[in-house]
Design a protein around this motif. Structure first.
Motif, PDB file in Angstrom:
ATOM      1  N   ALA A 142      26.649  52.706  51.921  1.00 54.28           N
ATOM      2  CA  ALA A 142      26.610  53.760  50.913  1.00 54.28           C
ATOM      3  C   ALA A 142      25.750  53.324  49.731  1.00 54.28           C
ATOM      4  O   ALA A 142      25.636  52.136  49.427  1.00 54.28           O
ATOM      5  CB  ALA A 142      28.025  54.085  50.449  1.00 54.28           C
ATOM      6  N   ASP A 143      25.187  54.310  49.054  1.00 52.10           N
ATOM      7  CA  ASP A 143      24.275  54.015  47.939  1.00 52.10           C
ATOM      8  C   ASP A 143      24.945  53.179  46.861  1.00 52.10           C
ATOM      9  O   ASP A 143      24.324  52.275  46.283  1.00 52.10           O
ATOM     10  CB  ASP A 143      23.742  55.317  47.346  1.00 52.10           C
ATOM     11  N   HIS A 144      26.225  53.488  46.556  1.00 57.26           N
ATOM     12  CA  HIS A 144      26.874  52.749  45.474  1.00 57.26           C
ATOM     13  C   HIS A 144      27.132  51.297  45.851  1.00 57.26           C
ATOM     14  O   HIS A 144      27.176  50.419  44.978  1.00 57.26           O
ATOM     15  CB  HIS A 144      28.175  53.445  45.036  1.00 57.26           C
ATOM     16  N   ILE A 145      27.262  50.985  47.148  1.00 63.13           N
ATOM     17  CA  ILE A 145      27.417  49.602  47.579  1.00 63.13           C
ATOM     18  C   ILE A 145      26.067  48.895  47.541  1.00 63.13           C
ATOM     19  O   ILE A 145      25.959  47.735  47.115  1.00 63.13           O
ATOM     20  CB  ILE A 145      28.032  49.535  48.983  1.00 63.13           C
ATOM     21  N   LEU A 146      25.032  49.591  47.965  1.00 64.60           N
ATOM     22  CA  LEU A 146      23.685  49.018  47.888  1.00 64.60           C
ATOM     23  C   LEU A 146      23.342  48.652  46.453  1.00 64.60           C
ATOM     24  O   LEU A 146      22.750  47.590  46.193  1.00 64.60           O
ATOM     25  CB  LEU A 146      22.668  50.007  48.443  1.00 64.60           C
ATOM     26  N   ALA A 147      23.748  49.497  45.523  1.00 65.67           N
ATOM     27  CA  ALA A 147      23.480  49.218  44.106  1.00 65.67           C
ATOM     28  C   ALA A 147      24.196  47.959  43.643  1.00 65.67           C
ATOM     29  O   ALA A 147      23.673  47.203  42.815  1.00 65.67           O
ATOM     30  CB  ALA A 147      23.895  50.414  43.253  1.00 65.67           C
ATOM     31  N   ARG A 161      41.751  34.077  31.875  1.00 66.89           N
ATOM     32  CA  ARG A 161      42.574  34.599  32.970  1.00 66.89           C
ATOM     33  C   ARG A 161      42.444  36.109  33.084  1.00 66.89           C
ATOM     34  O   ARG A 161      42.251  36.659  34.172  1.00 66.89           O
ATOM     35  CB  ARG A 161      44.039  34.205  32.755  1.00 66.89           C
ATOM     36  N   GLU A 162      42.546  36.834  31.962  1.00 68.75           N
ATOM     37  CA  GLU A 162      42.514  38.280  31.990  1.00 68.75           C
ATOM     38  C   GLU A 162      41.151  38.792  32.452  1.00 68.75           C
ATOM     39  O   GLU A 162      41.065  39.755  33.231  1.00 68.75           O
ATOM     40  CB  GLU A 162      42.830  38.854  30.599  1.00 68.75           C
ATOM     41  N   ALA A 163      40.079  38.157  31.995  1.00 66.45           N
ATOM     42  CA  ALA A 163      38.737  38.592  32.394  1.00 66.45           C
ATOM     43  C   ALA A 163      38.523  38.407  33.891  1.00 66.45           C
ATOM     44  O   ALA A 163      37.936  39.274  34.558  1.00 66.45           O
ATOM     45  CB  ALA A 163      37.685  37.825  31.605  1.00 66.45           C
ATOM     46  N   VAL A 164      38.999  37.302  34.425  1.00 68.14           N
ATOM     47  CA  VAL A 164      38.820  37.034  35.852  1.00 68.14           C
ATOM     48  C   VAL A 164      39.647  38.005  36.690  1.00 68.14           C
ATOM     49  O   VAL A 164      39.174  38.542  37.703  1.00 68.14           O
ATOM     50  CB  VAL A 164      39.191  35.579  36.179  1.00 68.14           C
ATOM     51  N   ILE A 165      40.876  38.260  36.281  1.00 64.80           N
ATOM     52  CA  ILE A 165      41.724  39.193  37.023  1.00 64.80           C
ATOM     53  C   ILE A 165      41.120  40.599  37.009  1.00 64.80           C
ATOM     54  O   ILE A 165      41.079  41.285  38.036  1.00 64.80           O
ATOM     55  CB  ILE A 165      43.151  39.179  36.453  1.00 64.80           C
ATOM     56  N   GLU A 166      40.636  41.022  35.866  1.00 63.92           N
ATOM     57  CA  GLU A 166      39.991  42.335  35.783  1.00 63.92           C
ATOM     58  C   GLU A 166      38.752  42.389  36.680  1.00 63.92           C
ATOM     59  O   GLU A 166      38.491  43.388  37.352  1.00 63.92           O
ATOM     60  CB  GLU A 166      39.592  42.631  34.332  1.00 63.92           C
ATOM     61  N   TYR A 167      38.000  41.310  36.727  1.00 62.65           N
ATOM     62  CA  TYR A 167      36.813  41.214  37.574  1.00 62.65           C
ATOM     63  C   TYR A 167      37.199  41.344  39.043  1.00 62.65           C
ATOM     64  O   TYR A 167      36.527  42.033  39.821  1.00 62.65           O
ATOM     65  CB  TYR A 167      36.134  39.877  37.301  1.00 62.65           C
ATOM     66  N   LEU A 168      38.286  40.699  39.436  1.00 57.14           N
ATOM     67  CA  LEU A 168      38.756  40.780  40.816  1.00 57.14           C
ATOM     68  C   LEU A 168      39.165  42.205  41.180  1.00 57.14           C
ATOM     69  O   LEU A 168      38.823  42.713  42.260  1.00 57.14           O
ATOM     70  CB  LEU A 168      39.931  39.828  41.019  1.00 57.14           C
ATOM     71  N   VAL A 169      39.914  42.855  40.293  1.00 61.45           N
ATOM     72  CA  VAL A 169      40.374  44.223  40.562  1.00 61.45           C
ATOM     73  C   VAL A 169      39.189  45.172  40.681  1.00 61.45           C
ATOM     74  O   VAL A 169      39.092  45.957  41.640  1.00 61.45           O
ATOM     75  CB  VAL A 169      41.341  44.696  39.459  1.00 61.45           C
ATOM     76  N   GLU A 170      38.281  45.119  39.727  1.00 59.06           N
ATOM     77  CA  GLU A 170      37.145  46.042  39.742  1.00 59.06           C
ATOM     78  C   GLU A 170      36.186  45.736  40.887  1.00 59.06           C
ATOM     79  O   GLU A 170      35.461  46.626  41.342  1.00 59.06           O
ATOM     80  CB  GLU A 170      36.419  45.999  38.399  1.00 59.06           C
ATOM     81  N   GLU A 172      37.141  45.108  43.882  1.00 56.82           N
ATOM     82  CA  GLU A 172      37.689  45.745  45.075  1.00 56.82           C
ATOM     83  C   GLU A 172      37.508  47.268  45.063  1.00 56.82           C
ATOM     84  O   GLU A 172      37.367  47.894  46.109  1.00 56.82           O
ATOM     85  CB  GLU A 172      39.185  45.424  45.200  1.00 56.82           C
ATOM     86  N   ARG A 173      37.500  47.842  43.878  1.00 58.04           N
ATOM     87  CA  ARG A 173      37.527  49.301  43.758  1.00 58.04           C
ATOM     88  C   ARG A 173      36.404  50.021  44.529  1.00 58.04           C
ATOM     89  O   ARG A 173      36.667  51.006  45.235  1.00 58.04           O
ATOM     90  CB  ARG A 173      37.503  49.695  42.285  1.00 58.04           C
ATOM     91  N   PRO A 174      35.138  49.595  44.441  1.00 62.57           N
ATOM     92  CA  PRO A 174      34.069  50.349  45.107  1.00 62.57           C
ATOM     93  C   PRO A 174      34.186  50.382  46.632  1.00 62.57           C
ATOM     94  O   PRO A 174      33.602  51.266  47.276  1.00 62.57           O
ATOM     95  CB  PRO A 174      32.791  49.613  44.678  1.00 62.57           C
ATOM     96  N   TYR A 175      34.903  49.421  47.190  1.00 62.80           N
ATOM     97  CA  TYR A 175      35.001  49.320  48.643  1.00 62.80           C
ATOM     98  C   TYR A 175      36.194  50.091  49.212  1.00 62.80           C
ATOM     99  O   TYR A 175      36.285  50.294  50.424  1.00 62.80           O
ATOM    100  CB  TYR A 175      35.122  47.856  49.061  1.00 62.80           C
ATOM    101  N   PRO A 182      45.478  50.331  42.015  1.00 62.50           N
ATOM    102  CA  PRO A 182      45.139  49.373  40.964  1.00 62.50           C
ATOM    103  C   PRO A 182      46.256  48.367  40.681  1.00 62.50           C
ATOM    104  O   PRO A 182      45.988  47.182  40.453  1.00 62.50           O
ATOM    105  CB  PRO A 182      44.866  50.262  39.745  1.00 62.50           C
ATOM    106  N   ALA A 183      47.505  48.842  40.682  1.00 60.20           N
ATOM    107  CA  ALA A 183      48.621  47.936  40.397  1.00 60.20           C
ATOM    108  C   ALA A 183      48.757  46.884  41.485  1.00 60.20           C
ATOM    109  O   ALA A 183      48.946  45.693  41.212  1.00 60.20           O
ATOM    110  CB  ALA A 183      49.907  48.727  40.240  1.00 60.20           C
ATOM    111  N   GLY A 184      48.671  47.314  42.728  1.00 65.23           N
ATOM    112  CA  GLY A 184      48.761  46.369  43.829  1.00 65.23           C
ATOM    113  C   GLY A 184      47.593  45.404  43.838  1.00 65.23           C
ATOM    114  O   GLY A 184      47.755  44.209  44.113  1.00 65.23           O
ATOM    115  N   SER A 185      46.411  45.919  43.519  1.00 65.43           N
ATOM    116  CA  SER A 185      45.227  45.065  43.458  1.00 65.43           C
ATOM    117  C   SER A 185      45.357  44.039  42.342  1.00 65.43           C
ATOM    118  O   SER A 185      44.970  42.871  42.502  1.00 65.43           O
ATOM    119  CB  SER A 185      43.975  45.924  43.245  1.00 65.43           C
TER     120      SER A 185
END
Length: 282
Positions: A142-147, A161-170, A172-175, A182-185
């Protein structure tokens, strides 16, 4: 039970569950993940179905050996050799392999190069022949994954810690498909943060490894009974990849998960996925 096992000059983090005398299921995670990708309740359901479950951290993930960020001194075939060596080290004759994404590439090669070690294959979120190879006959990402691949987001502050956790969650979101949690992620990201030896290496190095020589033309040699599981909304490997994989492995069957993206089996799919795996590995 969790422990480390030394194979091929490196250390692998391994977690086992269930009775050792039951049929063994080896779980192989995707790039950027660790054995924590397989939720404990999912593992418990397999154990309740009479399976001995083995989950492993690949190189650069979880509690396994890590290498300098951006400099992984290994390729995909080394991950295959690690899996084969782990099976031997655990004293298992053959295993049922359940794998996801990059893990599915490892599983395909394991079945081709070490067929005596593989009882069955379950290939999830997979492409025939593995990621990193040109396959113009298959639908593009998909185009958004290619981007995401062409305009990579800046790395987080690894000391936060908070920045890394947020990075991990976000990350996963596009895939994900229709029902991203979001809570489970976030809960999964917190577990990953607490357990991983080197998160920067985990989120970088597995994506840089050399996939080696293409093997799609060898898929017809796979003799292990194969179940292909794929999300109908996978943006990285659209459904056509799973259909091709199913057609090219003799006797393979396809299970399509409606509304699921390129992600480990979401909780709402377990009532379909777990019985399918138990039936396939019986």
């Amino acid at each position: 039970m969790e422990r480390t096992i030394d194979v091929n000059g490196i250390t692998l983090g391994v977690r086992t569950a269930g009775r050792p005398e039951d049929p063994a299921v080896l779980l192989l995670h995707g790039a950027g993940q660790s054995l924590l990708a397989w939720e404990q309740e999912f593992v418990d359901r397999l154990v309740a179905g009479g399976r001995h479950v083995v989950a492993v951290d690949a190189r650069d993930t979880g509690r396994s050996t890590s290498f300098p960020v951006g400099q992984p001194p290994y390729g995909l075939r080394d991950l295959v050799a690690d899996a084969a060596a782990l099976i031997e080290a655990l004293g298992l004759a053959r295993v049922h392999v359940v794998a996801l994404s990059q893990g599915s590439a490892v599983a395909q090669l394991l079945a081709l190069d070490h067929p005596e070690r593989v009882a069955t294959l379950t290939l999830a979120a997979a492409t025939p022949g593995g990621p990193g190879h040109e396959q113009p006959d298959l639908p593009p990402m998909a185009d958004h994954i290619l981007a995401l691949f062409t305009e990579e987001a800046p790395a987080p502050d690894w000391s936060s810690r908070e920045a890394v956790i947020e990075y991990l969650v976000e990350g996963e979101r596009p895939y994900a498909g229709d029902r991203f949690d979001p809570a489970g992620s976030r809960a999964a990201a917190e577990r990953t943060y607490e357990r991983t030896r080197d998160l920067a290496a985990q989120l970088t190095n597995p994506f840089l490894i050399d996939p080696g020589k293409p093997w799609r033309d060898r898929l017809g040699e796979i003799t292990a009974p194969t179940l292909v599981v794929h999300g109908s909304q996978d943006p990285l490997f659209p459904l056509g990849h799973a259909e091709a994989l199913t057609a090219e492995i003799p006797g393979a069957r396809l299970l399509v998960l409606d509304g699921v993206g390129h992600e480990i089996f979401p909780r709402h799919t377990w009532d379909a996925v777990v019985p399918a795996i138990l039936a396939h590995t019986s």
